[in-house]
Scaffold this motif. Structure first.
Motif, PDB file in Angstrom:
ATOM      1  N   ARG A   1      12.317 -23.306 -37.268  1.00 38.74           N
ATOM      2  CA  ARG A   1      11.570 -22.440 -38.180  1.00 38.74           C
ATOM      3  C   ARG A   1      11.944 -20.976 -37.989  1.00 38.74           C
ATOM      4  O   ARG A   1      12.425 -20.562 -36.933  1.00 38.74           O
ATOM      5  CB  ARG A   1      10.070 -22.636 -37.959  1.00 38.74           C
ATOM      6  N   VAL A   2      11.711 -20.210 -39.030  1.00 48.06           N
ATOM      7  CA  VAL A   2      11.936 -18.769 -38.947  1.00 48.06           C
ATOM      8  C   VAL A   2      11.077 -18.221 -37.806  1.00 48.06           C
ATOM      9  O   VAL A   2       9.887 -18.533 -37.694  1.00 48.06           O
ATOM     10  CB  VAL A   2      11.574 -18.077 -40.272  1.00 48.06           C
ATOM     11  N   GLY A   3      11.672 -17.420 -36.957  1.00 45.87           N
ATOM     12  CA  GLY A   3      10.957 -16.854 -35.821  1.00 45.87           C
ATOM     13  C   GLY A   3      11.126 -17.627 -34.527  1.00 45.87           C
ATOM     14  O   GLY A   3      10.669 -17.169 -33.472  1.00 45.87           O
ATOM     15  N   THR A   4      11.792 -18.777 -34.579  1.00 52.70           N
ATOM     16  CA  THR A   4      11.994 -19.577 -33.367  1.00 52.70           C
ATOM     17  C   THR A   4      12.811 -18.794 -32.351  1.00 52.70           C
ATOM     18  O   THR A   4      13.922 -18.356 -32.627  1.00 52.70           O
ATOM     19  CB  THR A   4      12.724 -20.899 -33.695  1.00 52.70           C
TER      20      THR A   4
ATOM     21  N   GLY B   1      18.442 -25.740 -25.698  1.00 49.77           N
ATOM     22  CA  GLY B   1      17.459 -25.015 -26.484  1.00 49.77           C
ATOM     23  C   GLY B   1      17.940 -24.049 -27.534  1.00 49.77           C
ATOM     24  O   GLY B   1      17.192 -23.148 -27.924  1.00 49.77           O
ATOM     25  N   GLN B   2      19.172 -24.188 -28.036  1.00 46.16           N
ATOM     26  CA  GLN B   2      19.592 -23.335 -29.153  1.00 46.16           C
ATOM     27  C   GLN B   2      18.853 -23.759 -30.417  1.00 46.16           C
ATOM     28  O   GLN B   2      18.428 -24.900 -30.556  1.00 46.16           O
ATOM     29  CB  GLN B   2      21.103 -23.440 -29.387  1.00 46.16           C
ATOM     30  N   TYR B   3      18.713 -22.830 -31.353  1.00 42.69           N
ATOM     31  CA  TYR B   3      18.019 -23.182 -32.597  1.00 42.69           C
ATOM     32  C   TYR B   3      18.897 -24.108 -33.435  1.00 42.69           C
ATOM     33  O   TYR B   3      20.125 -24.046 -33.390  1.00 42.69           O
ATOM     34  CB  TYR B   3      17.621 -21.932 -33.378  1.00 42.69           C
ATOM     35  N   SER B   4      18.266 -24.990 -34.178  1.00 44.98           N
ATOM     36  CA  SER B   4      18.971 -26.006 -34.956  1.00 44.98           C
ATOM     37  C   SER B   4      18.765 -25.749 -36.450  1.00 44.98           C
ATOM     38  O   SER B   4      18.028 -24.828 -36.832  1.00 44.98           O
ATOM     39  CB  SER B   4      18.448 -27.402 -34.593  1.00 44.98           C
ATOM     40  N   PRO B   5      19.375 -26.565 -37.329  1.00 45.23           N
ATOM     41  CA  PRO B   5      19.188 -26.353 -38.768  1.00 45.23           C
ATOM     42  C   PRO B   5      17.740 -26.469 -39.227  1.00 45.23           C
ATOM     43  O   PRO B   5      17.384 -25.934 -40.279  1.00 45.23           O
ATOM     44  CB  PRO B   5      20.034 -27.463 -39.394  1.00 45.23           C
TER      45      PRO B   5
ATOM     46  N   TYR C   1      15.530 -12.919 -30.330  1.00 44.85           N
ATOM     47  CA  TYR C   1      14.610 -12.100 -31.113  1.00 44.85           C
ATOM     48  C   TYR C   1      13.934 -12.889 -32.237  1.00 44.85           C
ATOM     49  O   TYR C   1      13.182 -12.330 -33.026  1.00 44.85           O
ATOM     50  CB  TYR C   1      15.344 -10.894 -31.703  1.00 44.85           C
ATOM     51  N   GLY C   2      14.235 -14.180 -32.293  1.00 43.56           N
ATOM     52  CA  GLY C   2      13.638 -15.024 -33.325  1.00 43.56           C
ATOM     53  C   GLY C   2      14.634 -15.346 -34.428  1.00 43.56           C
ATOM     54  O   GLY C   2      15.308 -14.448 -34.939  1.00 43.56           O
ATOM     55  N   SER C   3      14.728 -16.602 -34.796  1.00 47.25           N
ATOM     56  CA  SER C   3      15.659 -17.029 -35.847  1.00 47.25           C
ATOM     57  C   SER C   3      15.255 -16.444 -37.197  1.00 47.25           C
ATOM     58  O   SER C   3      14.066 -16.378 -37.532  1.00 47.25           O
ATOM     59  CB  SER C   3      15.675 -18.553 -35.943  1.00 47.25           C
TER      60      SER C   3
END
Length: 345
Positions: free
Chosen positions: A142-145, A135-139, A152-154
């Motif tokens: 979205r902003v806030g993920t 579950g890490q954020y990917s390219p 704390y949100g991407s």
């Protein structure tokens, strides 16, 4: 006399005996079934088909296809696919990748595969998250993920896969949804028929780490108003024909217009032209709630493929030359090792 007529294969003939191991409810199951069904419908042969993947949930795909396949390393599926296609241009090469595998560590390889226009099909599963690594954020997140790596949100601006592909020189762009089983085979057949690099973005739901992230336009109750399925030469209509996409001639931006009494021409609705690269860029950028999401074949403009040009170049370069490996090895700078002098030293 033996009947030499080839046996017509079914979708089940492209399924292996391997246990399919994705999370229950994962969108990958639907894509797998859609691809297997397409293989059968278009008369593909397992011995002439290769599925190549990198690393990620989607990259297990080759294990589940009764064809040849390579499960390669992270982001390098395009490089392996290039080697396969150059070695045997007659093979049907399919690349299966994810938004992380294909656009992060593999972004450089993906860009060069598309600009070179290798004759292959790229299926990019976009779930806007790294599912395999929990579950890490990917390219494409979205902003806030919120994820284990961005609690704390991407704050990253997300990449747009089709815009990336278009900017890299892709000659075929299409989009589909994992559950759109009616439309998926036709899109995949079109991608396969295109001679050159075909890029297909598949919106795929990750039920564990990014569930319903595409719900704003995939919800069946609202899909008539949030999706527009494009057809070349047909007016760009949605909402059961009551709305359409027009071009504001002053701002050169797209806009949604109402269509009265079915008169789409009076409303200024555009006809979809797959060859229009500028329009493709505008369609790719459409987002709910202001616009429906563009699905189907967005852009196609064939050009000579990479392996075709390489083969032609090799033929031209070899004309009038005799193959002599020994002469080639001895050509250029050579030297002789004198054992007597070595002993003296």
């Amino acid at each position: 006399m033996n009947d030499m007529t080839p046996t017509k294969l079914k979708a089940a003939d492209f399924a292996t005996d391997q246990e399919v191991r994705w999370c229950p409810g994962c969108g990958d199951y639907a894509i797998l079934k859609g691809v297997q069904r397409t293989m059968a419908e278009m008369g593909a042969t397992p011995e002439n088909t290769v599925f190549i993947s990198g690393i990620g949930c989607s990259s297990r795909f080759p294990y589940y296809m009764e064809t040849y396949g390579f499960h390669t390393i992270h982001g390098r599926a395009p490089a392996i696919a290039t080697g396969v296609k150059l070695a045997n241009p007659d093979l049907d090469v399919w690349i299966v990748t994810g938004d992380g595998d294909g656009l992060s560590i593999g972004g450089n390889h993906m860009m060069h595969l598309l600009r070179r226009n290798l004759d292959c099909q790229v299926l990019l599963f976009n779930n806007e998250i790294y599912g395999l690594t929990k579950g890490q954020y990917s390219p494409t997140s979205r902003v806030g993920t919120r994820s284990p790596s961005t609690p704390y949100g991407s704050v990253d601006a997300p990449a747009e896969p089709c815009a990336f592909a278009l900017g890299s020189g892709a000659r075929f762009l299409a989009r589909c949804i994992d559950t759109a089983q009616k439309q998926m085979p036709d899109i995949l057949k079109r991608a396969h028929a295109h001679k050159g690099a075909s890029f297909v973005e598949l919106y795929q739901n990750c039920i564990v780490y990014n569930d319903d992230v595409f719900g704003a336009f995939t919800d069946k109750k609202e899909s008539a108003h949030t999706q527009i399925w494009l057809q070349h030469g047909e007016p760009m209509l949605f909402a059961n024909g009551e709305k359409g996409i027009a071009l504001d001639t002053e701002t050169l931006a797209l806009k949604v217009v109402d269509v009265k009494d079915g008169d789409w021409q009076a409303a200024g609705v555009r006809v979809h032209d797959e060859r229009n690269k500028v329009m493709a860029g505008l369609l790719i950028a459409m987002r709910v709630p202001d616009f429906p999401v563009a699905l189907g074949v967005i852009y196609e403009n064939p050009a000579p493929s990479f392996e075709q040009d390489v083969r032609t170049q090799n033929v031209e370069a070899s004309k009038g030359k005799v193959v002599d490996l020994e002469a080639l090895i001895k050509k250029g700078q050579t030297w002789e090792v004198n054992q007597k002098k070595l002993r003296e030293v």
